[in-house]
Design an enzyme around this catalytic site. Structure first.
Site, PDB file in Angstrom:
ATOM      1  CE  LYS A   1      -3.189   2.767   0.283  1.00 20.80           C
ATOM      2  NZ  LYS A   1      -4.367   2.925  -0.627  1.00 20.80           N
TER       3      LYS A   1
ATOM      4  CB  CYS B   1      -3.782   8.228   0.090  1.00 22.32           C
ATOM      5  SG  CYS B   1      -5.253   7.414   1.034  1.00 22.32           S
TER       6      CYS B   1
HETATM    7  N1  LIG Z   1     -10.088   7.980   2.071  1.00 22.15           N
HETATM    8  C1  LIG Z   1      -9.624   7.312   1.012  1.00 22.15           C
HETATM    9  O1  LIG Z   1      -9.469   7.390  -0.210  1.00 22.15           O
HETATM   10  C2  LIG Z   1      -8.588   6.214   1.610  1.00 22.15           C
HETATM   11  C3  LIG Z   1      -8.135   5.335   0.655  1.00 22.15           C
HETATM   12  C4  LIG Z   1      -7.293   4.197   0.717  1.00 22.15           C
HETATM   13  C5  LIG Z   1      -7.010   4.146   2.258  1.00 22.15           C
HETATM   14  N2  LIG Z   1      -7.411   4.870   3.285  1.00 22.15           N
HETATM   15  C6  LIG Z   1      -6.896   4.858   4.423  1.00 22.15           C
HETATM   16  O2  LIG Z   1      -8.167   4.038   5.107  1.00 22.15           O
HETATM   17  C7  LIG Z   1      -7.956   4.680   6.625  1.00 22.15           C
HETATM   18  C8  LIG Z   1      -9.294   5.557   6.960  1.00 22.15           C
HETATM   19  O3  LIG Z   1      -9.347   6.481   6.124  1.00 22.15           O
HETATM   20  P1  LIG Z   1     -10.783   7.395   6.258  1.00 22.15           P
HETATM   21  O4  LIG Z   1     -10.724   8.192   4.651  1.00 22.15           O
HETATM   22  O5  LIG Z   1     -11.885   6.396   6.039  1.00 22.15           O
HETATM   23  O6  LIG Z   1     -10.721   8.064   7.153  1.00 22.15           O
HETATM   24  P2  LIG Z   1     -12.047   9.124   7.795  1.00 22.15           P
HETATM   25  O7  LIG Z   1     -11.274  10.232   8.490  1.00 22.15           O
HETATM   26  O8  LIG Z   1     -12.840   9.565   6.938  1.00 22.15           O
HETATM   27  O9  LIG Z   1     -12.640   8.241   8.910  1.00 22.15           O
HETATM   28  C9  LIG Z   1     -12.269   7.672   9.906  1.00 22.15           C
HETATM   29  C10 LIG Z   1     -13.447   7.465  10.842  1.00 22.15           C
HETATM   30  O10 LIG Z   1     -12.906   6.612  12.096  1.00 22.15           O
HETATM   31  C11 LIG Z   1     -13.305   7.303  13.307  1.00 22.15           C
HETATM   32  N3  LIG Z   1     -12.538   6.757  14.268  1.00 22.15           N
HETATM   33  C12 LIG Z   1     -11.268   7.375  14.580  1.00 22.15           C
HETATM   34  N4  LIG Z   1     -10.802   6.481  15.643  1.00 22.15           N
HETATM   35  C13 LIG Z   1     -11.790   5.630  15.921  1.00 22.15           C
HETATM   36  C14 LIG Z   1     -11.896   4.507  16.968  1.00 22.15           C
HETATM   37  N5  LIG Z   1     -10.875   4.317  17.848  1.00 22.15           N
HETATM   38  N6  LIG Z   1     -13.219   4.122  17.026  1.00 22.15           N
HETATM   39  C15 LIG Z   1     -14.067   4.089  16.048  1.00 22.15           C
HETATM   40  N7  LIG Z   1     -14.131   5.243  15.024  1.00 22.15           N
HETATM   41  C16 LIG Z   1     -12.678   5.757  15.194  1.00 22.15           C
HETATM   42  C17 LIG Z   1     -13.263   8.708  12.976  1.00 22.15           C
HETATM   43  O11 LIG Z   1     -14.303   9.442  14.010  1.00 22.15           O
HETATM   44  C18 LIG Z   1     -13.716   9.001  11.505  1.00 22.15           C
HETATM   45  O12 LIG Z   1     -15.170   8.896  11.588  1.00 22.15           O
HETATM   46  C19 LIG Z   1      -6.658   5.790   6.730  1.00 22.15           C
HETATM   47  O13 LIG Z   1      -5.826   4.899   7.254  1.00 22.15           O
HETATM   48  C20 LIG Z   1      -6.641   6.091   5.151  1.00 22.15           C
HETATM   49  O14 LIG Z   1      -5.343   6.315   5.107  1.00 22.15           O
HETATM   50  C21 LIG Z   1      -8.382   5.827   2.821  1.00 22.15           C
END
Ligand SMILES: NC(=O)c1ccc[n+]([C@@H]2O[C@H](COP(=O)([O-])OP(=O)(O)OC[C@H]3O[C@@H](n4cnc5c(N)ncnc54)[C@H](O)[C@@H]3O)[C@@H](O)[C@H]2O)c1
Length: 432
Positions: free
Chosen positions: A216, A270
């Site tokens: 990744k 990312c």
């Molecule tokens: N957004 C993208 O396009 C994308 C693509 C690939 C990978 N990722 C990865 O996926 C992961 C999540 O990204 P995202 O974009 O969904 O983040 P985001 O910020 O949109 O959502 C994360 C959610 O997790 C919640 N959260 C935080 N701590 C928590 C806990 N202990 N228990 C329960 N909920 C909790 C937050 O309140 C938030 O709503 C990251 O590592 C990111 O790098 C994101």
């Protein structure tokens, strides 16, 4: 495993967790979606969504009303636990995995024999092992991969499966993309693959958790490095007075050259973040990856200086910045170079700065505080003397030359400055 019999607990209901939870629920599994943000939980429990993503609203409404997706603020017992919480950078560019460890801690009490725990958050190499160690410490009554057991299979299997979806196409790509499924043991990888194959049509390929973590990070560092080349080239072309867009278009007619598009920098949660995880792990080896990050970050400084110079040269003209999101046709402002540039402009020029952003309801405080105001595209085109294109939203692409009313244009995305002829061969890869 049959879809209808499975109970899945998805921890973190953001851009990744919510579409994943809704998709799995739509395939018949019962999904408990968990978030620590009460507003997020309340919104989803109501059948609504808090992020903009194509077709997600209807899907969430359907699975919430059919009680297949249950929004909660704490985890509950399940067969499979998926963690999709943020993995940000600290101020000194170090990965912060506190949210991942907190999420793991929150599921510990609910684990039972036969469970599968999957980490989906983009994570530094070794994070899945840290989750395993933490859970083994918190649940000494259960066995975990890598810890001595009498049986071949640990009570709880653990795997890492990175997400590589493109915002705006998440529901499609969740199903169609190939998945890299990294088990803490080969048995864990098989179990995780069997689970993903219930809703993924792409190929699910088994590997180790550490390799999957590195895959990744590698994908995003590769893209960042390629974009840095394009951004550096645009700086060089500006310096020597040549149109970078024309250079790229002509160079890409070479059968083995595919230069990406320059822009005002690189944003999003990312690509602008993950390469630093590699730099942190191998600072002496990751020289190109670090430099690429620095080149891409410095592009925003350059764009800011150019707009400032335009404003100084034409102080009587109204300035409109088109777009503040990190990429086209999404509402995501995270790590957005466009937002950073507009913030700096608003700070230095205040009410002179107007913003068109169709994907955001209200301007962020940092802009509004300095007097920047949000206007509609038509108003901007009617009365702006300087138009700065920072995001290539479709609505901006459609604006004709005549409609710009002779405004001075600084187009950092190349949507207006140069109209390329029809390509003669395959289109180069899209930017994130
Ligand atoms: N957004 C993208 O396009 C994308 C693509 C690939 C990978 N990722 C990865 O996926 C992961 C999540 O990204 P995202 O974009 O969904 O983040 P985001 O910020 O949109 O959502 C994360 C959610 O997790 C919640 N959260 C935080 N701590 C928590 C806990 N202990 N228990 C329960 N909920 C909790 C937050 O309140 C938030 O709503 C990251 O590592 C990111 O790098 C994101």
């Amino acid at each position: 495993m049959r879809r209808k019999d499975i109970r899945v607990c998805v921890v973190g209901l953001g851009y990744i967790g919510l579409p994943t939870a809704a998709l799995i629920a739509s395939r018949g599994a019962t999904v408990v979606g968990v978030d620590i943000d009460d507003e997020v939980v309340a919104t989803i429990a109501d059948g609504r969504i808090h992020i903009a993503e194509a077709d997600l609203d209807g899907l969430v409404q359907k699975v919430v009303f059919s009680k297949k997706l249950l929004a909660r603020n704490t985890p509950e017992q399940a067969d499979v636990f998926m963690i999709a919480v943020p993995t940000p950078l600290s101020g000194n560019k170090k990965p912060v995995i506190d949210h991942v460890l907190a999420a793991a801690e929150s599921i510990a009490a609910h684990l039972t024999k036969g469970n599968l725990v999957i980490l989906e958050s983009t994570s530094p190499v070794g994070t899945t092992e840290q989750i395993c160690d933490l859970l083994a410490e918190l649940r000494s009554d259960l066995t975990f991969p890598g810890y001595e057991t009498d049986s071949d299979e640990p009570d709880v299997s653990i795997a890492y499966c990175p997400e590589r979806v493109l915002p705006g196409r998440i529901l499609i790509e969740l199903v169609q993309n190939d998945r890299c499924v990294g088990g803490m043991t080969p048995g864990c990888a098989v179990k995780a693959r069997n689970f993903y194959e219930l809703f993924v049509r792409g190929k699910c390929i088994e590997t180790t958790a550490r390799t999957a973590e590195m895959v990744k990070l590698t994908e995003n560092a590769f893209r960042d490095t390629n974009i840095a080349f394009a951004n550096e080239l645009s700086l060089i072309c500006d310096h020597v007075g040549i149109d970078a867009w024309e250079v790229i278009e002509l160079a890409n007619r070479h059968p083995r050259v595919e230069i990406l598009k320059p822009g005002p920098g690189v944003g999003g949660h990312c690509i602008a973040v993950d390469p630093w995880f590699i730099v942190d792990a191998a600072p002496h080896q990751a020289r190109l990856i670090r430099t690429s990050r620095e080149v891409n970050d410095s592009k925003a400084d350059y764009v800011f200086s150019r707009v400032r110079a335009l404003i100084d040269s034409y102080p009587e003209r109204k300035v409109t910045c088109l777009g503040i999101t990190f990429k086209a046709n999404v509402d995501d402002l995270r790590e957005s170079p466009a937002l950073e540039i507009v913030e700096r402009l608003a700070k230095s020029c205040g009410s002179l700065i107007q913003v068109v952003e169709p994907f955001v309801e209200d301007l962020p405080q940092a802009l509004a505080r300095h007097g920047a105001r949000k206007i509609e595209l038509d108003e901007a085109l009617d009365q702006s003397g300087i138009l700065v294109v920072l995001v290539d939203h479709d609505a901006f692409r459609r604006v004709s030359t005549a409609r710009r009313n002779g405004a001075i244009v600084y187009d950092t995305r190349g949507i207006w400055q140069h109209t390329p002829p029809a390509p003669t061969r395959g289109i180069a890869g899209q930017l994130a």
